[in-house]
Every structure is written in structure tokens, then in C-alpha cells.
Design a protein around this motif. Structure first.
Motif, PDB file in Angstrom:
ATOM      1  N   ALA A   1       0.826  -1.204   0.000  1.00  0.00           N
ATOM      2  CA  ALA A   1       0.000   0.000   0.000  1.00  0.00           C
ATOM      3  C   ALA A   1       0.865   1.261   0.000  1.00  0.00           C
ATOM      4  O   ALA A   1       0.616   2.200  -0.770  1.00  0.00           O
ATOM      5  CB  ALA A   1      -0.924  -0.014   1.220  1.00  0.00           C
TER       6      ALA A   1
ATOM      7  N   ARG B   1      -5.276   4.565  -7.373  1.00  0.00           N
ATOM      8  CA  ARG B   1      -4.940   5.866  -6.782  1.00  0.00           C
ATOM      9  C   ARG B   1      -5.259   7.048  -7.690  1.00  0.00           C
ATOM     10  O   ARG B   1      -5.377   8.176  -7.206  1.00  0.00           O
ATOM     11  CB  ARG B   1      -3.458   5.900  -6.410  1.00  0.00           C
ATOM     12  CG  ARG B   1      -2.505   5.926  -7.584  1.00  0.00           C
ATOM     13  CD  ARG B   1      -1.064   6.009  -7.135  1.00  0.00           C
ATOM     14  NE  ARG B   1      -0.147   6.122  -8.275  1.00  0.00           N
ATOM     15  CZ  ARG B   1       1.163   6.257  -8.163  1.00  0.00           C
ATOM     16  NH1 ARG B   1       1.713   6.273  -6.953  1.00  0.00           N
ATOM     17  NH2 ARG B   1       1.935   6.369  -9.233  1.00  0.00           N
TER      18      ARG B   1
ATOM     19  N   ARG C   1      -8.546  13.643  -2.061  1.00  0.00           N
ATOM     20  CA  ARG C   1      -7.398  14.537  -1.908  1.00  0.00           C
ATOM     21  C   ARG C   1      -7.840  16.001  -1.970  1.00  0.00           C
ATOM     22  O   ARG C   1      -7.329  16.855  -1.232  1.00  0.00           O
ATOM     23  CB  ARG C   1      -6.375  14.276  -3.020  1.00  0.00           C
ATOM     24  CG  ARG C   1      -5.635  12.958  -2.921  1.00  0.00           C
ATOM     25  CD  ARG C   1      -4.398  12.997  -3.788  1.00  0.00           C
ATOM     26  NE  ARG C   1      -3.808  11.669  -3.968  1.00  0.00           N
ATOM     27  CZ  ARG C   1      -4.020  10.894  -5.024  1.00  0.00           C
ATOM     28  NH1 ARG C   1      -4.782  11.335  -6.022  1.00  0.00           N
ATOM     29  NH2 ARG C   1      -3.462   9.711  -5.110  1.00  0.00           N
TER      30      ARG C   1
ATOM     31  N   PHE D   1      -3.078  -0.658  -5.852  1.00  0.00           N
ATOM     32  CA  PHE D   1      -3.005   0.754  -5.461  1.00  0.00           C
ATOM     33  C   PHE D   1      -2.595   1.623  -6.640  1.00  0.00           C
ATOM     34  O   PHE D   1      -3.094   2.746  -6.792  1.00  0.00           O
ATOM     35  CB  PHE D   1      -2.033   0.925  -4.289  1.00  0.00           C
ATOM     36  CG  PHE D   1      -2.692   0.840  -2.945  1.00  0.00           C
ATOM     37  CD1 PHE D   1      -2.803   1.949  -2.141  1.00  0.00           C
ATOM     38  CD2 PHE D   1      -3.217  -0.361  -2.489  1.00  0.00           C
ATOM     39  CE1 PHE D   1      -3.412   1.887  -0.906  1.00  0.00           C
ATOM     40  CE2 PHE D   1      -3.838  -0.444  -1.259  1.00  0.00           C
ATOM     41  CZ  PHE D   1      -3.936   0.677  -0.461  1.00  0.00           C
TER      42      PHE D   1
ATOM     43  N   ILE E   1      -8.795   3.713  -0.516  1.00  0.00           N
ATOM     44  CA  ILE E   1      -8.273   2.805  -1.546  1.00  0.00           C
ATOM     45  C   ILE E   1      -8.347   1.342  -1.105  1.00  0.00           C
ATOM     46  O   ILE E   1      -8.804   0.483  -1.871  1.00  0.00           O
ATOM     47  CB  ILE E   1      -6.825   3.175  -1.909  1.00  0.00           C
ATOM     48  CG1 ILE E   1      -6.750   4.616  -2.445  1.00  0.00           C
ATOM     49  CG2 ILE E   1      -6.272   2.207  -2.948  1.00  0.00           C
ATOM     50  CD1 ILE E   1      -5.352   5.055  -2.824  1.00  0.00           C
TER      51      ILE E   1
ATOM     52  N   ASP F   1      -3.172  11.446   3.797  1.00  0.00           N
ATOM     53  CA  ASP F   1      -2.726  10.265   3.062  1.00  0.00           C
ATOM     54  C   ASP F   1      -3.098   8.982   3.793  1.00  0.00           C
ATOM     55  O   ASP F   1      -3.487   7.993   3.160  1.00  0.00           O
ATOM     56  CB  ASP F   1      -1.209  10.319   2.855  1.00  0.00           C
ATOM     57  CG  ASP F   1      -0.792  11.414   1.884  1.00  0.00           C
ATOM     58  OD1 ASP F   1      -1.610  11.773   1.015  1.00  0.00           O
ATOM     59  OD2 ASP F   1       0.342  11.903   2.001  1.00  0.00           O
TER      60      ASP F   1
ATOM     61  N   ASP G   1       8.654   3.696  -3.521  1.00  0.00           N
ATOM     62  CA  ASP G   1       8.282   2.500  -4.268  1.00  0.00           C
ATOM     63  C   ASP G   1       9.518   1.687  -4.652  1.00  0.00           C
ATOM     64  O   ASP G   1       9.557   0.456  -4.471  1.00  0.00           O
ATOM     65  CB  ASP G   1       7.499   2.918  -5.512  1.00  0.00           C
ATOM     66  CG  ASP G   1       7.042   1.730  -6.337  1.00  0.00           C
ATOM     67  OD1 ASP G   1       6.896   0.632  -5.777  1.00  0.00           O
ATOM     68  OD2 ASP G   1       6.826   1.905  -7.553  1.00  0.00           O
TER      69      ASP G   1
ATOM     70  N   ILE H   1      -5.285   5.997   2.140  1.00  0.00           N
ATOM     71  CA  ILE H   1      -4.738   4.652   1.954  1.00  0.00           C
ATOM     72  C   ILE H   1      -5.644   3.603   2.584  1.00  0.00           C
ATOM     73  O   ILE H   1      -6.014   2.615   1.929  1.00  0.00           O
ATOM     74  CB  ILE H   1      -3.322   4.571   2.553  1.00  0.00           C
ATOM     75  CG1 ILE H   1      -2.339   5.409   1.725  1.00  0.00           C
ATOM     76  CG2 ILE H   1      -2.849   3.112   2.609  1.00  0.00           C
ATOM     77  CD1 ILE H   1      -0.961   5.499   2.342  1.00  0.00           C
TER      78      ILE H   1
ATOM     79  N   VAL I   1     -10.688   8.992  -5.561  1.00  0.00           N
ATOM     80  CA  VAL I   1      -9.458   9.208  -4.798  1.00  0.00           C
ATOM     81  C   VAL I   1      -9.001  10.653  -4.965  1.00  0.00           C
ATOM     82  O   VAL I   1      -8.571  11.299  -3.995  1.00  0.00           O
ATOM     83  CB  VAL I   1      -8.361   8.228  -5.246  1.00  0.00           C
ATOM     84  CG1 VAL I   1      -7.075   8.469  -4.458  1.00  0.00           C
ATOM     85  CG2 VAL I   1      -8.815   6.784  -5.075  1.00  0.00           C
TER      86      VAL I   1
ATOM     87  N   ARG J   1       0.449  -3.529  -4.290  1.00  0.00           N
ATOM     88  CA  ARG J   1       1.026  -2.397  -5.028  1.00  0.00           C
ATOM     89  C   ARG J   1       0.339  -2.216  -6.376  1.00  0.00           C
ATOM     90  O   ARG J   1       0.008  -1.089  -6.775  1.00  0.00           O
ATOM     91  CB  ARG J   1       2.521  -2.631  -5.231  1.00  0.00           C
ATOM     92  CG  ARG J   1       3.209  -1.603  -6.139  1.00  0.00           C
ATOM     93  CD  ARG J   1       4.682  -1.933  -6.293  1.00  0.00           C
ATOM     94  NE  ARG J   1       5.343  -1.016  -7.211  1.00  0.00           N
ATOM     95  CZ  ARG J   1       5.437  -1.208  -8.523  1.00  0.00           C
ATOM     96  NH1 ARG J   1       4.900  -2.301  -9.067  1.00  0.00           N
ATOM     97  NH2 ARG J   1       6.059  -0.331  -9.293  1.00  0.00           N
TER      98      ARG J   1
ATOM     99  N   TYR K   1       1.019   3.683  -3.288  1.00  0.00           N
ATOM    100  CA  TYR K   1       0.390   4.995  -3.131  1.00  0.00           C
ATOM    101  C   TYR K   1       1.386   6.128  -3.340  1.00  0.00           C
ATOM    102  O   TYR K   1       1.107   7.082  -4.064  1.00  0.00           O
ATOM    103  CB  TYR K   1      -0.238   5.103  -1.748  1.00  0.00           C
ATOM    104  CG  TYR K   1      -0.905   6.443  -1.499  1.00  0.00           C
ATOM    105  CD1 TYR K   1      -2.154   6.722  -2.040  1.00  0.00           C
ATOM    106  CD2 TYR K   1      -0.284   7.431  -0.740  1.00  0.00           C
ATOM    107  CE1 TYR K   1      -2.776   7.947  -1.822  1.00  0.00           C
ATOM    108  CE2 TYR K   1      -0.885   8.651  -0.519  1.00  0.00           C
ATOM    109  CZ  TYR K   1      -2.125   8.908  -1.058  1.00  0.00           C
ATOM    110  OH  TYR K   1      -2.731  10.128  -0.844  1.00  0.00           O
TER     111      TYR K   1
END
Length: 290
Positions: A111, A178, A187, A174, A201, A193, A121, A197, A183, A171, A115
Motif C-alpha cells: 500500500a 490511486r 485529496r 493501489f 483505496i 494520506d 516505491d 490509503i 481518490v 502495489r 500509493y
């Protein structure tokens, strides 16, 4: 007043109900559910009886049915049936706990990686690749040996080596979700965040993760059996893997102390796999339509 009646619009079926209808119509999945239910009842019966699986009750290697022992006795004269009843709960506990540890680590890493992206990442995926290229069984053996064999250490060792696959799946989900509109709306209204998350999501990414967690239980049970076969299970707690490991040297003299716990492991893993495939079909719209 007019008695005119208006046609009622059909109510939309919730995704969960639709998935359940699809799962219920999947005969192999329902067969797996029935098999697993029977195994759980068998294990619960063993927990209620609470017999000592290490007690020597008769002569070694008594054949099944001799002197009332349905599944015979092992190389020490212990009842195989009592071992199956007492060993079911630890086996399922190790599998479920290891799967839970694996899923928690995998979802958390996946996640955050999916994200935030970027260097976060890259870093987390390199860590996942490091664990993924390690020989899983060998790494679990090293961990169990370092911290002494017990149900807790075996569960943790298995969970630690199995999380990369769940992390990669999380991953991918997401990364796909995202950028969707809801989503972006979260935001835009200033949601943090952490809330996006875990509250926005993750609930929408759960279906494939549930399937993955279900299949991980079966893999963890096989790992526990492998470790016990190599003598790395908890010797003070009876489990199906411990039964196989303890009697492996006598398999050509007496097949039943190894065959019956092996069959129990096979049926458990097989039923879990059928349920996992059914959940995959139920949660995947394309497979459901097919």
C-alpha cells in the motif's frame, strides 16, 4: 385519490451479494467449503476431547482397526486418531497465523509503495525482491533454528518469507486505483494520506487480496509440514506435520502413521485452494460472466 400503480424499479444487488451468488453457484468451491467445514468440525471435536496425543496406548505399529484403534498406532504405540484430533488445531493455527502475518506485512508494504511511488516505491520493491529471491524454505529453516522451534517462531518464520507476493499484488491494485476520480476527490477535500490509503483505496482493493490471503493459508500449512518433516517443528506440540516427521523413517514398515496426517493436510490445502479459486471467480467480473 387515483389507484394508478407505477412499475417498481428493480433494486440493485450489492457486490457482496452478487459475489456470494456466484460463489454459491460454483460447485468445486462449495465442495471445498463443505470439506473444510468437515475438517473444522473434526478439529473442534479434538479440542473438546482434549486427549494427550503423546500417550502410549498400545503396541507400536498396530494396524488400523486392531484393538479398536481406527487408524492404528505409530512407532511408539501412540494412537494415530488421537494425534489427528489433537494435531489439527495447531496445524490450522500455524497456517492461519502465518497467513495473517504475511498479509499484514504485504498489504502494508504494498500500500505504501503503490500509493507514494517514486523512491519509496523503488526502495520497498527492492526489499521485496530481496526476500523473493531467497530460498523460502531454507530461509524459514534458518529463522526457526535461530529462535528455537515453537508454534510462534514457525508461524512468524513462514509469514516473513511469504509476504512479497501479497505486497506486489497490493502495489498493483493501489497503482490502478490511486488515480481514480473518487481518490482525487478525497485529496481535493483535504483528506490525509493515511485516511486515503486505509479508508478509501484499501476497501476497493480487498477482493483480490482476500483471494491471495485464502491461498496463503494453504501454502503456510504446507510450509509447516515441510519444516516439521525436517525436524524443525515444535516437538512438544502435536501437529499433522510433526506426525509425518516423527514417523517418516518407518514408512515402509507402517504406512498409516504418515498417510493419514498427509491425507488430512492434502484435504485441507485442497479445500482451501478450491475456496480461493471460487472467491477469485466470484470477485472477478470477467470470470463471473464467463
Amino acid at each position: 385519490m387515483s389507484d394508478r400503480s407505477y412499475p417498481q424499479t428493480p433494486q440493485a444487488i450489492s457486490p457482496l451479494k452478487e459475489a456470494w451468488h456466484s460463489f454459491r453457484g460454483n460447485r468445486p468451491a462449495m465442495a471445498g467449503l463443505l470439506i473444510l467445514g468437515a475438517i473444522l468440525c473434526f478439529v473442534l471435536w479434538g479440542v473438546i476431547q482434549n486427549k494427550d496425543a503423546f500417550e502410549i496406548v498400545w503396541a507400536p505399529h498396530s494396524i488400523p482397526g486392531e484393538e479398536g484403534f481406527v487408524f492404528g498406532t505409530d512407532y511408539l504405540g501412540r494412537s494415530v486418531l488421537t494425534g489427528l484430533l489433537a494435531g489439527g488445531a495447531p496445524t490450522l493455527a500455524v497456517g492461519s497465523t502465518a497467513a495473517l502475518i504475511s498479509v499484514v506485512i504485504g498489504i502494508t508494504v504494498g500500500a505504501i509503495s503503490g500509493y507514494f511511488g517514486g523512491w519509496v516505491d523503488n526502495l520497498l520493491m527492492r526489499v521485496a525482491e530481496f526476500f523473493q529471491v531467497l530460498p523460502a524454505l531454507l530461509f524459514a529453516m534458518v529463522l526457526v533454528t535461530l529462535f528455537s522451534p515453537s508454534l510462534v517462531t514457525v508461524s512468524c518464520a513462514i509469514g516473513v518469507v511469504l509476504w512479497p507476493q501479497t505486497a506486489r499484488l497490493t502495489r498493483a491494485e493501489f497503482l490502478k486505483i490511486r488515480e481514480l476520480e473518487y481518490v482525487r476527490a478525497a485529496r481535493a477535500i483535504g483528506a490525509r494520506d493515511r485516511r486515503i490509503i486505509w479508508r478509501v483505496i484499501l476497501p476497493n482493493a480487498l477482493p483480490p487480496l482476500i483471494v491471495s490471503a485464502t491461498l496463503t493459508v494453504g501454502i503456510a500449512i504446507l510450509f509447516e509440514a515441510g519444516l516439521s518433516f525436517l525436524g524443525l517443528g515444535d516437538p512438544n506440540v502435536m501437529s499433522w506435520g510433526v506426525m509425518i516427521g516423527a514417523n517418516r523413517d518407518y514408512i515402509f514398515d507402517a504406512w498409516w502413521p504418515v498417510t493419514f496426517p498427509g491425507l488430512a493436510i492434502f484435504l485441507t490445502v485442497f479445500s482451501v485452494s478450491l475456496i480461493g479459486d471460487g472467491l477469485n471467480d466470484a470477485f472477478n467480473p470477467k470470470l463471473r460472466e464467463r
